[in-house]
Design an enzyme around this catalytic site. Structure first.
Site, PDB file in Angstrom:
ATOM      1  N   HIS A  87     -10.083 -49.535  -5.570  1.00  0.00           N
ATOM      2  CA  HIS A  87     -11.206 -50.630  -5.648  1.00  0.00           C
ATOM      3  C   HIS A  87     -10.815 -51.919  -5.336  1.00  0.00           C
ATOM      4  O   HIS A  87     -11.497 -52.930  -5.203  1.00  0.00           O
ATOM      5  CB  HIS A  87     -12.162 -50.330  -6.656  1.00  0.00           C
ATOM      6  CG  HIS A  87     -11.678 -50.539  -8.043  1.00  0.00           C
ATOM      7  ND1 HIS A  87     -11.001 -49.825  -8.849  1.00  0.00           N
ATOM      8  CD2 HIS A  87     -11.741 -51.886  -8.748  1.00  0.00           C
ATOM      9  CE1 HIS A  87     -10.729 -50.403  -9.913  1.00  0.00           C
ATOM     10  NE2 HIS A  87     -11.077 -51.727  -9.766  1.00  0.00           N
ATOM     11  N   ASP A 130      -9.215 -43.082  -6.840  1.00  0.00           N
ATOM     12  CA  ASP A 130      -9.364 -44.679  -6.818  1.00  0.00           C
ATOM     13  C   ASP A 130      -7.871 -45.135  -7.052  1.00  0.00           C
ATOM     14  O   ASP A 130      -7.325 -45.409  -7.945  1.00  0.00           O
ATOM     15  CB  ASP A 130      -9.836 -45.003  -8.167  1.00  0.00           C
ATOM     16  CG  ASP A 130     -10.066 -46.608  -8.162  1.00  0.00           C
ATOM     17  OD1 ASP A 130      -9.831 -47.201  -7.215  1.00  0.00           O
ATOM     18  OD2 ASP A 130     -10.517 -46.878  -9.249  1.00  0.00           O
ATOM     19  N   SER A 225      -8.215 -54.395 -13.481  1.00  0.00           N
ATOM     20  CA  SER A 225      -8.361 -53.338 -12.484  1.00  0.00           C
ATOM     21  C   SER A 225      -7.043 -53.003 -11.834  1.00  0.00           C
ATOM     22  O   SER A 225      -6.423 -54.041 -11.456  1.00  0.00           O
ATOM     23  CB  SER A 225      -9.146 -53.679 -11.494  1.00  0.00           C
ATOM     24  OG  SER A 225     -10.586 -53.300 -11.914  1.00  0.00           O
TER      25      SER A 225
END
Length: 275
Positions: A87, A130, A225
């Site tokens: 992502h 992911d 992230s």
């Protein structure tokens, strides 16, 4: 009659499990809080500042698409490879990688890459699979810039349940703030997958996810992230920061990471790196 009772009990149990799903999962990169949902202050959150050379395998990643910028973390796994979250890279046109940084404004050096250097997992969709690789120029290793080892192929079925691990990043110091200049670290414990599923459901917290508890406001947050989750015992990269609760980073909900052991063969095929 006995069959009917068994079926009813099974349905009741399933409904009870579903009722425990109280948090919607969201990537830390995309976390937008409603006003006054959570007012607690913290750091990565409520972690500690990293010392020089403590996390030599982390890179800061500044990504860009048509003038829109966002920040992620990543892990050095080889002289020319960084592992991060899908992502983070899937919509990016280019990125700058910051190596050997405690303060991200003063890295040891930087490298630029483009979308041609990104390898997003082919089955990535939203919260599933992911994981992404970044092909980089060659990097020499020394005290403040070095790789982190992946688990061995023999560890592919290891859940690492109850293990203590270190998460790190330049994420928000509290819900709703900006990313910070100084690298932070926090020690967190891996929890049973069922605990994570009770918050997020089985579709989000599937077998390719590893989760940690977030007591006392300690957690990953916006800006973290793609960053690493590394075991205290053995210094193995077992997770990639992937998701948390849409209510914020300090709600006590487990933090979700992509389970690296689920992708060891894919990493091997793409990079030739394995143990």
């Amino acid at each position: 009659m006995r069959t009917s009772i068994t079926l009813i009990l099974a349905i009741t149990a399933a409904c009870a499990a579903a009722s425990k799903v109280t948090h919607k999962a969201v990537h830390p990169k995309d976390l937008i809080l409603q006003q006054n949902r959570n007012s607690n202050a913290g750091r990565i959150t409520n972690g500690n500042h990293a010392s020089e050379g403590q996390i030599p395998y982390i890179v800061g990643i500044s990504l860009n698409s048509n003038g829109n910028w966002w920040w992620c973390g990543g892990s050095i796994i080889g002289h020319t490879w960084v592992l991060t979250a899908a992502h983070c890279t899937v919509e990016a046109d280019e990125a700058s990688l910051y190596y050997g940084a405690i303060n991200y404004e003063a890295p040891a050096f930087r490298h630029g890459v483009t979308k041609n250097d990104f390898i997003v997992h082919p089955e990535y969709r939203g919260l599933t699979h992911d994981i992404s690789l970044i092909k980089t120029p060659h990097v020499d290793f020394y005290s403040i810039v070095n790789k982190v080892e992946l688990p061995s192929l023999n560890d592919r079925y290891n859940s690492f349940e109850n293990s203590w691990a270190l998460a790190s990043g330049w994420g928000e110091i509290y819900d709703g703030s900006n990313v910070v200049e100084d690298l932070s670290v926090v020690e967190l414990q891996v929890v049973p997958l069922a605990d994570c599923q009770a918050y997020f459901g089985t579709e989000t917290a599937d077998e390719n996810v590893i989760c940690v508890s977030t007591p006392d406001g300690k957690s990953t947050c916006h800006g973290d992230s793609g960053g690493p989750l590394v075991t205290n015992d053995g210094n193995l990269l077992i997770g990639i920061t992937s998701f948390g609760s849409d209510y914020g980073c300090q709600t006590g909900a487990p933090a979700g990471f992509t389970r690296v052991t689920s992708y060891l063969e894919w990493i091997k095929d793409e990079t030739g790196i394995y143990y």
